[in-house]
Write a protein that holds these residues in place. Structure first.
Motif, PDB file in Angstrom:
ATOM      1  N   SER A 141       0.958  -0.640   0.283  1.00 36.76           N
ATOM      2  CA  SER A 141      -0.058  -0.378  -0.127  1.00 36.76           C
ATOM      3  C   SER A 141       1.238   1.250   0.127  1.00 36.76           C
ATOM      4  N   ASP A 142       1.723   1.261   0.344  1.00 30.73           N
ATOM      5  CA  ASP A 142       2.868   2.225   0.847  1.00 30.73           C
ATOM      6  C   ASP A 142       3.700   2.268  -0.451  1.00 30.73           C
ATOM      7  N   ALA A 143       3.776   1.539  -1.357  1.00 30.72           N
ATOM      8  CA  ALA A 143       4.397   1.648  -2.305  1.00 30.72           C
ATOM      9  C   ALA A 143       3.682   1.881  -3.050  1.00 30.72           C
ATOM     10  N   GLN A 144       2.736   1.827  -3.325  1.00 26.56           N
ATOM     11  CA  GLN A 144       1.435   2.222  -4.391  1.00 26.56           C
ATOM     12  C   GLN A 144       1.579   4.034  -4.456  1.00 26.56           C
ATOM     13  N   ASP A 145       1.175   4.245  -3.223  1.00 25.51           N
ATOM     14  CA  ASP A 145       1.188   5.520  -2.861  1.00 25.51           C
ATOM     15  C   ASP A 145       2.567   6.301  -2.914  1.00 25.51           C
ATOM     16  N   LEU A 146       3.749   5.957  -2.592  1.00 24.08           N
ATOM     17  CA  LEU A 146       4.527   5.760  -3.608  1.00 24.08           C
ATOM     18  C   LEU A 146       4.746   6.568  -5.240  1.00 24.08           C
ATOM     19  N   LEU A 147       4.646   5.722  -5.485  1.00 25.56           N
ATOM     20  CA  LEU A 147       4.873   5.325  -6.879  1.00 25.56           C
ATOM     21  C   LEU A 147       4.146   6.498  -7.285  1.00 25.56           C
ATOM     22  N   GLN A 148       1.967   6.865  -6.628  1.00 21.77           N
ATOM     23  CA  GLN A 148       2.099   7.411  -7.623  1.00 21.77           C
ATOM     24  C   GLN A 148       2.230   9.061  -6.979  1.00 21.77           C
ATOM     25  N   ASP A 149       2.620   9.208  -5.496  1.00 24.47           N
ATOM     26  CA  ASP A 149       3.367  10.436  -5.443  1.00 24.47           C
ATOM     27  C   ASP A 149       4.358  10.514  -6.353  1.00 24.47           C
ATOM     28  N   ILE A 150       5.153  10.589  -6.583  1.00 26.39           N
ATOM     29  CA  ILE A 150       6.578  10.265  -7.423  1.00 26.39           C
ATOM     30  C   ILE A 150       5.779  10.707  -9.081  1.00 26.39           C
ATOM     31  N   SER A 151       4.965   9.703  -9.722  1.00 28.46           N
ATOM     32  CA  SER A 151       5.045  10.072 -10.535  1.00 28.46           C
ATOM     33  C   SER A 151       3.807  11.117 -11.098  1.00 28.46           C
ATOM     34  N   LEU A 152       3.382  11.909  -9.987  1.00 28.35           N
ATOM     35  CA  LEU A 152       2.370  13.270 -10.165  1.00 28.35           C
ATOM     36  C   LEU A 152       4.064  14.448  -9.886  1.00 28.35           C
ATOM     37  N   HIS A 153       4.820  13.762  -9.027  1.00 31.23           N
ATOM     38  CA  HIS A 153       6.330  14.566  -8.634  1.00 31.23           C
ATOM     39  C   HIS A 153       6.747  15.174 -10.084  1.00 31.23           C
ATOM     40  N   ILE A 154       7.188  13.869 -10.821  1.00 33.81           N
ATOM     41  CA  ILE A 154       7.897  13.944 -12.050  1.00 33.81           C
ATOM     42  C   ILE A 154       7.249  14.410 -13.204  1.00 33.81           C
ATOM     43  N   LEU A 155       5.619  14.097 -13.287  1.00 34.62           N
ATOM     44  CA  LEU A 155       5.144  15.368 -14.511  1.00 34.62           C
ATOM     45  C   LEU A 155       4.855  16.517 -14.102  1.00 34.62           C
ATOM     46  N   GLU A 156       5.078  16.712 -13.101  1.00 33.06           N
ATOM     47  CA  GLU A 156       5.178  18.568 -12.760  1.00 33.06           C
ATOM     48  C   GLU A 156       5.877  18.929 -12.608  1.00 33.06           C
ATOM     49  N   LYS A 157       7.764  18.086 -12.846  1.00 33.54           N
ATOM     50  CA  LYS A 157       9.187  18.343 -12.968  1.00 33.54           C
ATOM     51  C   LYS A 157       9.222  18.486 -14.741  1.00 33.54           C
ATOM     52  N   ALA A 158       8.622  17.695 -14.897  1.00 36.64           N
ATOM     53  CA  ALA A 158       8.590  17.452 -16.857  1.00 36.64           C
ATOM     54  C   ALA A 158      10.107  18.128 -17.365  1.00 36.64           C
ATOM     55  N   ASP A 159       9.824  19.420 -16.973  1.00 34.81           N
ATOM     56  CA  ASP A 159      10.826  20.127 -17.983  1.00 34.81           C
ATOM     57  C   ASP A 159      12.689  19.994 -17.305  1.00 34.81           C
ATOM     58  N   LYS A 160      12.143  19.857 -15.978  1.00 30.64           N
ATOM     59  CA  LYS A 160      14.263  18.959 -15.744  1.00 30.64           C
ATOM     60  C   LYS A 160      14.676  17.730 -15.701  1.00 30.64           C
ATOM     61  N   TYR A 161      13.591  17.380 -16.994  1.00 28.86           N
ATOM     62  CA  TYR A 161      14.140  15.662 -17.379  1.00 28.86           C
ATOM     63  C   TYR A 161      15.184  15.701 -18.596  1.00 28.86           C
ATOM     64  N   ASN A 162      16.371  15.619 -17.992  1.00 29.67           N
ATOM     65  CA  ASN A 162      17.434  15.319 -19.191  1.00 29.67           C
ATOM     66  C   ASN A 162      17.165  13.954 -20.075  1.00 29.67           C
ATOM     67  N   GLU A 163      16.254  14.730 -21.572  1.00 26.31           N
ATOM     68  CA  GLU A 163      16.098  12.942 -22.541  1.00 26.31           C
ATOM     69  C   GLU A 163      17.498  12.248 -22.544  1.00 26.31           C
ATOM     70  N   LYS A 164      18.671  12.984 -22.477  1.00 24.80           N
ATOM     71  CA  LYS A 164      19.948  11.613 -22.878  1.00 24.80           C
ATOM     72  C   LYS A 164      19.756  11.158 -21.438  1.00 24.80           C
TER      73      LYS A 164
END
Length: 165
Positions: free
Chosen positions: A32-55
């Motif tokens: 349950s905690d793992a699923q919550d963490l994955l959901q939280d991190i997915s939202l966080h990563i989507l919000e920070k899309a501009d910081k992802y280095n495609e390389k």
């Protein structure tokens, strides 16, 4: 047509979902905690899309971000547990009232509280009413550390006075 960073991240989250969930499980040891963490991190990563280095490798970047987010959460939980009585259930406090204590004359305690210095008494009463340190600080236009200091002093005084009875 070139994909946007957000689309690349969405594709990466779908592609590496099982690996990221496994990694979250290794951190939390609870599905349950793992699923919550994955959901939280997915939202966080989507919000920070501009910081992802495609390389870079998406999965490694996502795991590193997840680990950092998890450690920050653990650190915050430890701080919350050690900064006062706000996070401790009433049943576990040394001042909780049991059935054996039901014959206490509360007028004595009320008199003790009213004999405290006014700043301590008002803050102490607010805490017992369920207000948080932050709410009391905002209400009185003061700092949280000031509120904590007054409440701590009030608790020590009351403890000393109750012990003298």
């Amino acid at each position: 047509m070139e994909k946007s960073r957000k689309q690349i991240i969405e594709d990466g989250l779908l592609k590496y979902h099982s690996q990221l969930l496994s990694y979250a499980m290794s951190l939390t040891h609870n599905l349950s905690d793992a699923q919550d963490l994955l959901q939280d991190i997915s939202l966080h990563i989507l919000e920070k899309a501009d910081k992802y280095n495609e390389k870079g490798l998406f999965c490694a970047w996502a795991k590193r971000t997840m680990r950092n987010q998890f450690l920050n959460g653990e650190r915050n939980n430890k701080l919350r547990q050690t900064t006062g009585y706000d996070s401790i259930p009433i049943s576990e406090t040394p001042y909780s009232i049991s059935e054996a204590d039901s014959n206490i004359d509360y007028s004595i305690i009320q008199n003790m509280i009213s004999s405290l210095p006014p700043k301590q008494a008002t803050k102490f009463i607010r805490i017992t009413e369920g207000y948080s340190y932050g709410e009391i600080a905002n209400e009185e236009s003061t700092s949280i550390s000031n509120v904590k200091c007054h409440i701590h002093a009030a608790r020590l005084t009351l403890k000393r006075r109750i012990g003298a009875i």
